[in-house]
Structures are given as C-alpha cells and as structure tokens.
Scaffold this active site. Sequence first.
Site, short mmCIF file in Angstrom:
data_model
loop_
_atom_site.label_atom_id
_atom_site.label_comp_id
_atom_site.label_asym_id
_atom_site.label_seq_id
_atom_site.Cartn_x
_atom_site.Cartn_y
_atom_site.Cartn_z
N ARG A 147 37.54 -66.31 -25.70
CA ARG A 147 36.89 -66.91 -24.54
C ARG A 147 36.55 -68.36 -24.87
O ARG A 147 36.35 -68.73 -26.03
CB ARG A 147 35.61 -66.15 -24.19
CG ARG A 147 35.82 -64.67 -23.87
CD ARG A 147 34.49 -63.97 -23.65
NE ARG A 147 34.66 -62.56 -23.33
CZ ARG A 147 34.64 -61.56 -24.21
NH1 ARG A 147 34.46 -61.84 -25.50
NH2 ARG A 147 34.80 -60.31 -23.82
N LYS A 171 30.32 -61.57 -26.48
CA LYS A 171 29.22 -61.16 -25.62
C LYS A 171 28.24 -60.28 -26.39
O LYS A 171 28.63 -59.46 -27.22
CB LYS A 171 29.76 -60.41 -24.40
CG LYS A 171 30.59 -61.29 -23.47
CD LYS A 171 31.06 -60.52 -22.26
CE LYS A 171 31.81 -61.43 -21.29
NZ LYS A 171 32.28 -60.70 -20.09
N HIS A 243 40.71 -69.32 -19.49
CA HIS A 243 40.77 -67.89 -19.20
C HIS A 243 42.21 -67.44 -18.93
O HIS A 243 42.61 -66.34 -19.30
CB HIS A 243 39.89 -67.57 -18.00
CG HIS A 243 39.49 -66.13 -17.90
ND1 HIS A 243 38.72 -65.52 -18.87
CD2 HIS A 243 39.77 -65.17 -16.98
CE1 HIS A 243 38.53 -64.24 -18.53
NE2 HIS A 243 39.16 -64.03 -17.40
N ARG A 246 43.85 -66.92 -22.13
CA ARG A 246 43.41 -65.63 -22.69
C ARG A 246 44.24 -64.49 -22.09
O ARG A 246 44.72 -63.61 -22.81
CB ARG A 246 41.92 -65.44 -22.39
CG ARG A 246 41.29 -64.16 -22.88
CD ARG A 246 39.77 -64.31 -22.75
NE ARG A 246 39.06 -63.06 -22.70
CZ ARG A 246 38.69 -62.35 -23.78
NH1 ARG A 246 39.00 -62.78 -24.98
NH2 ARG A 246 38.00 -61.23 -23.64
N HIS A 269 36.92 -56.64 -26.07
CA HIS A 269 36.57 -55.85 -24.89
C HIS A 269 35.81 -54.60 -25.30
O HIS A 269 36.18 -53.92 -26.26
CB HIS A 269 37.82 -55.44 -24.12
CG HIS A 269 38.46 -56.57 -23.37
ND1 HIS A 269 39.80 -56.61 -23.08
CD2 HIS A 269 37.94 -57.71 -22.86
CE1 HIS A 269 40.08 -57.71 -22.41
NE2 HIS A 269 38.96 -58.39 -22.28
N TYR A 278 43.79 -56.94 -18.19
CA TYR A 278 44.27 -58.20 -18.75
C TYR A 278 45.76 -58.16 -19.05
O TYR A 278 46.41 -59.20 -19.11
CB TYR A 278 43.54 -58.50 -20.06
CG TYR A 278 42.30 -59.32 -19.90
CD1 TYR A 278 41.19 -58.82 -19.25
CD2 TYR A 278 42.23 -60.61 -20.41
CE1 TYR A 278 40.03 -59.59 -19.11
CE2 TYR A 278 41.08 -61.37 -20.28
CZ TYR A 278 40.00 -60.85 -19.64
OH TYR A 278 38.87 -61.60 -19.51
#
Length: 298
Positions: A147, A171, A243, A246, A269, A278
């Site tokens: 990211r 995250k 993005h 990615r 993820h 994705y």
Amino acid sequence: MSPTEVSIETGVEEYLIALRVERGLASNTITAYQRDLRQYLAFLAGTRPDEEAIGRFITMLRQQGLADSTIARKIASIRGLHRFLVHEEMASTDPTALIASPRRPDPFPKALTIEEAIALVEAPGSADAAARRDMALLEFLYATGARVSETVGVDLGHIDLDDKVVRVTGKGSKQRLVPLGRKAVEAIEAWLPDRLSLVKRNVAGDPLFINLRGRRLSRQGAFDIVKKHAASADIDPSKVSPHVLRHSTATHMVEAGADLRSVQEMLGHATISTTQVYTRVSPAHVMEIYVEAHPRSR
C-alpha cells in the site's frame, strides 16, 4: 443492570478512542470513521438518533449523489457506533438494527498489463536524483504490492538488500516480510547515494523515500510520482495510482501461477476473499488455462 445513557457526542468520542486503542486501526482508517461520524452528528444537530433520523440521513446522502459504496461505508460507521454503545451499556437500543445498507459493488480490479507495468516503472530513467528516486519508488511498489502508506512508511532499517526482503507495517500496525525482486533492489541501490546527500539530519525516522527537500515522501507525493510517469509511459494517468499497481502486482503473480495464500500473505490481507477480489484474472487467461488443463477442451 440498565444502561447508563450517554449523549451521542460522548458516544462518538468513546467509540473513536476504542477504535484507536483497542482495535489498533490505522490512522487513515480512524480519520475516515471520524469524518463519517462528524457528518452524522452535524446532521442530527442535537436531535435523538433513532431509525427515522438515520433514514433521513441516508436520504440526504443519496440526494448528494454519493456512490452506493460511499453510502454503505458511512452506514457501516454509524452501525458500528451504535452497536458499540449498546455493547458498552451506553445505550439501550440500536437504531440501525433494521437499516439496510446499499449493496456494495463488486468492482473488477483495475490491473495494468505486464507491458504497461514495465513501461511505467522504467519511465523515470536515471538522469538525476529525482529520476532515480522515482524509479526506486515505482519498482518498490510493483515488486511488493505494498500500500502507498506502507511504502512511504518504510525506513532504511526495514530493508535488507542482501536478502532481498523488506518489513512493512500494514493495517492495525501488523508487520510482514515481503520479498524484493532484483530490479527493485538495483533501483534502490542506485537511489541510496542520492538519498544520503539529500536527507535532513533531523527528519523523523530514517525514511527510504524522501522528497527533494530531504523530508519523508508523503502519500500525495507518491501519488503524484505515479501519475507523472504514467503520462510519460503513454498510460492514462486518471486510470493509474499506487493502488492500481498493487492490483497489478497481485494479478500478474496469480496469472503466472502464484497461489492465493502466498499472495494473501504478501499483500497483508486478513482474509483470502479480499485477495480473490484483487486477483481476478482476465477471461483470456481463464480460457488459456482451460485449454491447457481440461481433458476435453481440444
């Protein structure tokens, strides 16, 4: 024990603290929650948050022409707030219990072709420090599928060029090791002498990617670099972002035979279902696999 009712304003503050402290959400995610809930509070303007009021709020959002995905996110923020208040006994009822969210679209990933991705990452060249920095950044993004916030957060101590690996923080402050390809390593090695001469001594951390003023490169700075070189590579800049790179990394890996579990780990993820979104491959590639693999295809 009956709940101790609190004002909706107090409830929002308590919820945001819980998201930050207990769930450890990233600052960008917290900011999105805060923005959604501040808008909700402004709409309520001191009135009671009941099902009717929330219905009017959703109607207002639709009248503003917001996308269903945006409205669904805002409803999710409000629903999370009210569930929290009931769970923590700060409210007796959840006014969102019967509120339906718009169906979120299931967008097809916007992946570049392999040829486009290569043209993009090679577009900066190596004429000067800015070009070498840009190529290192683009090679890093495409090599790792990281990211943009993870990428600009990388420090020198997070990267091992000998072992060709980097530690990124995703995250919820979760860390993972991600491989670096040979091209990315070479581009970073070419950039490091420039970085050493440009970086400010008092810069926070020891950032790998800096702007030409010697400070850590911002997310917006990374976006601008990607779009600038997309134009140089004859790719529509409006269709390219970090993005999209990615997405492209994941899609190209799966099309080349990488298993979803490995790609999931690399992208950071939490669930493999996100990775599946994705990495939808092209219909042409599906047909190619079918012809090669199915005993009755030929």
